[in-house]
Design an enzyme around this catalytic site. Structure first.
Site, PDB file in Angstrom:
ATOM      1  N   ARG A   1       0.814  -1.223   0.000  1.00 27.98           N
ATOM      2  CA  ARG A   1       0.000   0.000   0.000  1.00 27.98           C
ATOM      3  C   ARG A   1       0.846   1.272   0.000  1.00 27.98           C
ATOM      4  NH1 ARG A   1      -0.754   3.111   4.195  1.00 27.98           N
ATOM      5  NH2 ARG A   1       0.146   1.530   5.577  1.00 27.98           N
TER       6      ARG A   1
ATOM      7  N   CYS B   1      -3.843  -2.833  12.538  1.00 26.89           N
ATOM      8  CA  CYS B   1      -2.835  -3.853  12.224  1.00 26.89           C
ATOM      9  C   CYS B   1      -2.901  -4.963  13.264  1.00 26.89           C
ATOM     10  CB  CYS B   1      -1.442  -3.235  12.191  1.00 26.89           C
ATOM     11  SG  CYS B   1      -1.198  -2.062  10.843  1.00 26.89           S
TER      12      CYS B   1
ATOM     13  N   ARG C   1      -2.630  -8.749  11.909  1.00 26.87           N
ATOM     14  CA  ARG C   1      -2.784  -9.118  10.498  1.00 26.87           C
ATOM     15  C   ARG C   1      -1.588  -8.668   9.671  1.00 26.87           C
ATOM     16  NH1 ARG C   1      -3.569  -4.819   7.243  1.00 26.87           N
ATOM     17  NH2 ARG C   1      -4.128  -2.877   8.311  1.00 26.87           N
TER      18      ARG C   1
ATOM     19  N   GLY D   1       2.427  -6.994  10.188  1.00 26.75           N
ATOM     20  CA  GLY D   1       3.475  -6.652  11.137  1.00 26.75           C
ATOM     21  C   GLY D   1       4.726  -6.124  10.468  1.00 26.75           C
TER      22      GLY D   1
END
Length: 294
Positions: A29, A174, A194, A196
């Protein structure tokens, strides 16, 4: 499960090495690019006041404490942290960043992120300045009540992942959910993350959820047990590779101790202040510069 007979920090270092050697190269992203693996677990004992603040590179301890207390108060304005010298949410709270993800709110208004979900799950989010007293589900209070009333429960779970609110958050969670467990008078916590960031985020998250466990154990009259960290996408940003190659060469040092020493009445998690925690014996290797990808 038995602990690694070596220093527990080797779990982190070994995972970083594994990602550097075997991670799949992926775009992400942020546009930075990562090396990534899927699925990993680490376990850290919290017994005897042990606090797993990693030692192979200095971790921003004050930031760990202030951010956790910010979440526990249900706050969502990054400027609250910035006034205390904690700028970890500054980029995500910038007006330009918010607009880039389709959010039209005041600078610093992070939306219904972690603290809001922890303390007001299901409430309608308005602004960071709005009052949400008595609105939504207070998952933290419910978890503490369950620990006291039914410590054998397998339902002591807190979730920050609320699909209806994801589009309003500056950054979706996160670290998605955590679960408490009481065994033999000891409180343990397992957290699922989800996504790291092994360079910057994961060392911070290990310390943050360990601190949360210690704080809740204090409130419920239990001893801290263990923090268990489950990772989904564990990744190294490409611009962190050289820094992490340097870090994994460093030998771990003894973890510090953390003591809860309240300076006043602290009957609820939101009552705690930075000064209520005493960190003793933290002797890390020097800091290593790593940039944050927002």
């Amino acid at each position: 499960m038995p602990q690694d007979p070596r220093h527990p920090e080797h779990q982190y270092l070994d995972l970083v090495k594994h990602i550097l050697e075997n991670g799949a190269r992926r775009m992400d992203r942020t546009g930075t690019g990562t090396l990534s693996v899927f699925g990993a677990t680490m376990r850290f004992s919290l017994e005897d006041n042990t606090f797993p603040l990693l030692t192979t590179r200095r971790v921003f301890y004050r930031g760990v404490v202030e951010e956790l207390l910010f979440f526990l108060r249900g706050e969502t304005d990054s400027k609250v942290l910035e006034k205390k010298g904690v700028r970890i949410w500054e980029k995500n709270g910038a007006k330009q960043f918010l607009q880039s993800v389709g959010i039209d709110r005041e600078e610093g208004d992070l939306g219904p992120i972690y603290g809001f979900q922890w303390r007001h799950f299901g409430a309608r989010y308005e602004t960071s300045a709005s009052s949400y007293e008595g609105k939504g589900v207070d998952q933290i209070a419910s978890a503490i009540a369950a620990i006291r009333a039914n410590p054998a429960s397998r339902r002591i779970v807190v979730s920050a992942w609320n699909p209806t609110d994801l589009g309003s958050m500056a950054l979706p969670p996160c670290h998605v959910l955590f679960q408490f467990n009481v065994t033999d008078g000891k409180l343990s916590c397992a957290m699922y993350q989800r996504s790291g960031d092994m360079g910057l985020g994961v060392p911070f998250n290990i310390a943050s959820y360990s601190l949360l466990t210690i704080l809740v154990a204090h409130l419920t009259g239990l001893q801290p047990g263990e923090f268990v960290h489950f990772l989904g996408d564990a990744h190294v940003y490409l611009d962190h590779v050289d820094s992490l190659r340097q870090q994994v060469q460093r030998p771990p040092r003894a973890f510090p101790k953390l003591f809860v020493s309240p300076k006043g009445p602290r009957t609820e998690p939101e009552h705690f202040q930075y000064e209520d925690f005493e960190l003793v014996g933290y002797d890390p290797h020097p800091a290593i510069k790593m940039n944050m990808s927002a």
